[in-house]
Design an enzyme around this catalytic site. Sequence first.
Site, mmCIF file in Angstrom:
data_model
loop_
_atom_site.group_PDB
_atom_site.id
_atom_site.type_symbol
_atom_site.label_atom_id
_atom_site.label_comp_id
_atom_site.label_asym_id
_atom_site.label_seq_id
_atom_site.Cartn_x
_atom_site.Cartn_y
_atom_site.Cartn_z
ATOM 1 N N GLY A 35 0.829 -1.191 0.000
ATOM 2 C CA GLY A 35 0.000 0.000 0.000
ATOM 3 C C GLY A 35 0.872 1.253 0.000
ATOM 4 O O GLY A 35 1.959 1.277 -0.592
ATOM 5 N N SER A 36 0.420 2.255 0.703
ATOM 6 C CA SER A 36 1.101 3.558 0.648
ATOM 7 C C SER A 36 2.502 3.534 1.239
ATOM 8 O O SER A 36 3.267 4.468 1.024
ATOM 9 C CB SER A 36 0.268 4.603 1.376
ATOM 10 O OG SER A 36 -1.005 4.678 0.764
ATOM 11 N N THR A 37 2.831 2.512 2.016
ATOM 12 C CA THR A 37 4.194 2.473 2.548
ATOM 13 C C THR A 37 5.198 2.294 1.422
ATOM 14 O O THR A 37 6.400 2.441 1.625
ATOM 15 C CB THR A 37 4.362 1.308 3.548
ATOM 16 O OG1 THR A 37 4.017 0.084 2.897
ATOM 17 C CG2 THR A 37 3.479 1.485 4.764
#
Lengths: 645, 382
Positions: free
Chosen positions: A326-328
């Site tokens: 995801g956004s990581t």
Amino acid sequence: MKRSDRDKELSRRTISRRALLLGAVQLGFAGTLLWRLRDMQLNQSEQFRLLAEENRINLRLLPPIRGLILDRNGVILAGNEQNYRVVIKRDDAGDIDLVLSRLARLIPLSEEDIERARRDMLRNRPFVPVTVAERLSWEEISRVAANAPALPGVTPEMGMSRAYPLREDTAHVVGYVGPVSERDLEALESPDPVLFIPRFQIGKSGVERMAEDRLRGRAGSQRVEVNSVGRVMRELDRVEGTPGANVHLTIDARLQNYALERLHGHSAAAVVMDVKNGDILALASGPSFDPNLFVRGISSTNFNELLNNDYRPLVNKTVQGMYPPGSTFKMVTALAALEAGVTNGQETVFCPGHMDVSGNRFHCWKRGGHGRVGLVSALAESCDVYFYEMSQRCGIDKINEMSTRLGLGMRYDLPITSVAGGLNPTREWKRNNRNAEWRIGDTVNASIGQGFVLTTPLQLAVMTARLATNSAVLPRLVRDPLERSERELASLDLRPEWLRMIRQGMDQTVNDRRGTAYSSRIVADGQLMAGKTGTSQVFSITRAEREAGVRRQEQLPWNRRNHALFVNYAPHDAPRIAVSVVVEHGGGGSSAAAPIGRDITLAALNDALPPLSAYPAPQRNRIQYEQDEMHERLRRPEDLRLSRA
Amino acid sequence: MSYLEYNTRQMPSGLRKVLYLNWPLIALLIMVAGYGFVMLYSVAGGSLTPWAEPQIKRFGIGLLCMLIVAFTPLWFWRSIAGVAYGVTILLLLGVEFFGSVGMGAKRWLVIGPMRLQPSELAKITTILALAAYYDWIDMKKISHPVHVVIAALIALVPTLLVLRQPDLGTAMLIAAGGGVVIFAAGVHWGYFAALIGSAAGLVTAVLQSRGTEWQLLKDYQYRRIDAFLDPTLDPLGAGYHINQSMIALGSGGWSGRGFMEGTQARLNFLPEKHTDFIFTTLAEEFGFVGASSLLLLYMMIIAVCLLTALRTTNRFGALLVMGVIGNFFLYFAVNMAMVMGLAPVVGVPLPLVSFGGSAMLVLMVGFGLVHSAHIHRARLPS
């Protein structure tokens, strides 16, 4: 009747003649016996003596004491404990049922135990001792010993058995041992003879398995005189074996315990790593299981319970669990774009809340859009559209290269079982595995860590550590106490100004009012952290569900909710540790994962329960409540037994 | 011979009988029994219990019985021979119908507090009966077929009854004791030649017919015979005991492994180490010297008894002694041959040495009869 003298004389002569004849025959037979005796005892005595020696001398292996597995401070994670057990020999027992029923009155024996013992006894030869009960207390074993006369064939014995004093805490790292199985033996080219000792224990998973050779040690041997039923009469000589070497892990048992307890109630994983040398301080995967159950031979009820649990306690999610980051993942995309020179980082991109790419609409998580965002604010506010744009500019190959450089998609060589490699999707990979060409939509998905990208919590921690240090940090789980803690690590050669922007973005994520993890910020001086939240979609909310009014994650069944992720390093200005947290189906990264990451970070930095003063004042009441509740479950310092060595 | 034949003036009487005992025989018996005590002490791991001490007591009782029997005039034994034999047969029949079972065989009769083993009694009474029978019938008639058949029946009836118990060893001893008396009495050679010949013929027929269409026994019966004849074929089954016994015996060497140092017996590789296989322990611990000296002692006992038989003109006495000798010889010869792997395993203990009460008692009574024959022998007028 009166006999005549003639008759008497006749009788006398007949008897004498026959008596002498019989005497001669007897003498002849006695001579034969003597000749045979001479032949056996004088001519063949060497040969018979050799046979007699073979008969009585038995070489026995003495099982070596297994090496300990210790944490970085010498706390015993896997030790050996005296194991009192009761064995029974069919040969000496006579009436098995009677003896077993008497035994059942002295020590706790279930029907199942008795049945198993009986089966083992009938399967083995009558003089083979069969274990009836193990891990008895001293009181129980004394009771058996005191009643020995009523229990023929029953012997109390003492041996060493593996024990994991911290139970669930390190089950996934340390693993467990079990009796050597046929499969274990088949897997080995030339099995150590010690493995054939009945009930000898071998590492089945985790460090126990991977460091088996170091831990096992070398068997000693003992020559004993045995009688015909194999009972040892006396020892002739003895060669002591070498105990197995201890294995020192980089794990901190207290932090590990804290991390695992902090994950309580979730199906989640957390990794804490020393950014300077890659030492893994905690590798927690919850829920966990008690490895001691496996050493004893787990019952099928218990095993099925573990197996059928939706939270999969047997899986080590830190290294085995693969999740879309995801956004990581956005730091990777950002660095790829910076290195490709497609942006200088200052330039802004307009986010209207979505982006159309080759006929498909890609949404930003914020439907209303972020407006104009630069690299730093795109990271802090986790704007998707910015990264959609950047990924199209630099292309999947650059993203891939950066992802690899930051340690994703790589299988780390750790001494634990089933370490997964994750997935760094490339064009070639898609061609080979999906039988389709790479499309621009795939790149766009990958830019925010969705689509094909898969990472493990460990990899995320490595990535964070690398971002924090600009060096190629490699995870390390085993460190000899004599080994230097510092390591020579190659530089990642990322330009400082790029990294400054990335770090600033991560800093603002947590510490800026608009950051996605602002509510999980730390306010203690010198302990501020920088991080990145991530929410990775497992299933998209279907049209039908949307029409039925499902709008929010909480309304979905647990196993359809999004994974919640959070990565961070701390302190933000002089990083010491990197942390990654994945909460399976946790909903959102900022709500589910970031608070956990914050607490674990504080526990690691303070080497104790996080101080209340580190939390923003309005949160302290709630935190205090949470801590009190958790405090009950945490292991006390006195529970941590130190190895004497 | 009858009471009237006794010349009481030539017979020692009262306490004077003590002087006329066969002292060399007593000395030899005590020496042999001493071997037994030492070995029983050794196989118990250097302990008087559980075997050596009871054995010593029993030997004491046995000596007492022997003296009582010895001092009882020989004519008394002759006159009760028939009755004793009849009672023995009745007891054996009693075992057949009411006997108690132990170790897979019916051997004992329990009468009140007593446990009687009539087969042991039969060893003596069969000899007594045959000796009395031959003393009774006319010398010229002994080879007459009718008398031979009667004598054979006297020996065979108890033999077969004991065989049914089943107790092959004791049955063999009874038959052998009887056979020796019949032989010594002077029955014609032809009968023995015919007996041996027909036995050999039967065995040959049984063995030769194997594998042919008209084989006499079932296959499994042949296999049993094989195992019986050569136990080494099955080292973990029937042959186990014999193999272990031979290992123990052979490993003794010239002077043995030393008192209480025998590994085979000590470590329980030897079965029945205190009874049937005690000779093995002796041979293991005291070697050829110990084993052959025991054999020598046994042969000296035979020789001493034989001299008694030769020196008496009393037909009953001489035949009685011969029967006892025959019995005794077969006793130790079969036992030794068995442990040396020369004979199949039959449960025969080593006389006076093996642990066992009733066998010892019967043997001592037998030697008591030898003494009685020795003391009350018909002497030529001086």
